[in-house]
Design a protein around this motif. Sequence first.
Motif: not given
Lengths: 241, 418
Positions: B187-190, B356-358, B369-371, B405-406
């Motif tokens: 779950r959640c690579p970063p 997806n964007t993280c 960010k990465v997406g 992100s917020v």
Amino acid sequence: MMRIATYLKAAAVIAAAFVHQAHAEEIAAPLGDAANGEKVFRKCASCHAVGSGAKNKVGPQLNGIFGRTAGTIEDFRYSDGLVREGKNGLVWDYEHLDAYLDNPKALVSDTRMNFRGLKEEQDRHDVLAYLRQFSDSPLDIPEAQPTALPKEVELSAEVLAIVGDPAYGEYLSSECSTCHQRNGSDQGIPSITGWPTEDFVVAMHAYKEKIRPHPVMQMMAGRLSDEEIAALAAYFAVLGD
Amino acid sequence: MKLNRRSFIAAGAATATLGAPSLRANTKPRVVVIGGGAGGATVARYVAKDSKGEIDVTLIEPTRQYYTCFFSNLYLGGFREMDSLGHSYGNLAAGGVNVVHDWAIGIDRDAKTVALAGGGSVPYDRLVLSPGIDFVDGAVPGWSTMAQNAMPHAYKGGSQTELLRAQINAMPEGGTFVMVAPPNPYRCPPGPYERVSMVAHTLKANNPKAKIIIVDPKEKFSKQALFEEGWGKHYSGMVERIGPDFGGANVEVNPDEMTVNVDGEVIKADVCNVIPAMKAGKICEMAGVTEGNWAPVSGHTMQSKIDENIHVLGDACSQGDMPKSGFSANSQAKVAAMAVRGALTGSKVFPAKFSNTCWSLIDTDDGVKVGATYEATDEKIAKVDGFISQTGEDADLRKTTYEESVGWYAGITADMFG
């Protein structure tokens, strides 16, 4: 119908070839006509001052506009969108000024510049030639480029006339609403509800062609077809009504 | 675990609390969703909203207050309070979802019923499993969920995260925080590395001589260049990572002694965050829809490859190229909602699209960010296009990214919970 991407690629190739040739022959391509630009600028002058001692009015003063990062004149209160685009890397070079003058709200959606745009390409080039005289660094304008640059997004009448499928728009919109709130909240992420459909369509094509800076939106818009953009525009235009 | 079908039906008939949906069951198709997180809450909400009452939707979720795992690292860094990460199901219920706060303890795929810990069963025409993750038993020798108070995983939102923050705040001066990072996929690579950043942010203010050691079985990790740049810039000398070249894959813990044995070298930890290898939430195994640790699905519809009446979303499924994230689960939920409605009511079905964007926070106003975007192929969910923040970006851009992100947190939680 020629697809927009194809059109822009073709235009870019032509532009590149033109630049190359121009440099090779050391001919500066003609900029717009500054004298005519001064006349056209009257449309702008109720809100913007330029020249010696120019002060901010309804809009910011325009001395040294070339090469300036968007939204960065101190003491001027910009829209959140203009400040955000500046942070995203929007710098007022020839290409972006040209796009902004063509349709301000297409480049920066919530700009307070309520101006429908200069639709004549020559008018824009002339105004920019005029404004260029008030920039410290005229080299910011590549001499050979202006006349060959594509406008922000060259949308054909056919593309603008597409009537979106609202059901499809609603499904596609679910991909937007992971970030953009349906209630129009704009904290950190801009609101996309209630836009005029044409503004929405132009903005999405501007992201798709990577003219508007923002990696997420360039990516999201990048795989939307003309019909899908129209469907989204139709759906969001009436959301919240 | 497989329950007896006959006893199930009997139990179901005797259950009064679920009487209302079953009374209508003869006329309306029924969708049951297990798990009320980014996948489950979203699919329940979208099916209920878009079917306009034509489908009965039941959401089974044990907790009344759901705490998101995404943004829980910001709680560790002091940027968010736990209350701001909690969400209730009131709006989903108001939107027509029958919310049942109970544990699903078994699935009878022949009878198409879900057994509840509180007794009774719920019948379905389509079942959506979105249970998130559980941990692989024995993945980190010496650690089990019995030891999760001494060595928290803090990889499910809520009390575990609070426990970890309390332990960090109670660390002795100059103490050592050890993270045992998980192997792929998880779950959640970063997530582990954002966590290191947030713990470092807290320690820099409260306990600047403290050390952080990451014991990592992976050669490389998500956003590595961005995190390493940020750690050097903001937390110089504080973070050390032991990768597989130096024994990071050969780790054993002793929760009683609070020690971590890395390839024979024993490290004394003041706080030890063990994030073990992961697998699909247990209910997937109980349903018999897993192969190995995960539940394989078709990218076109998110249907299980083992049972077409079951869809599996989010962290629990194996689908191809998408990372396991709340954003991914939310994206998959919309494709599943459309497929479920199409199957049960004949509504129009469009081609599946995913994205997806993280975002990760490295320090105050330093967001990255990465997406990527994805499409369904017959083989898997396949990546189409992507981007990542660059090293050396200026402070204004990083601040904008954090603010974005917020905004995303507000957006996705509104999208999940209404």
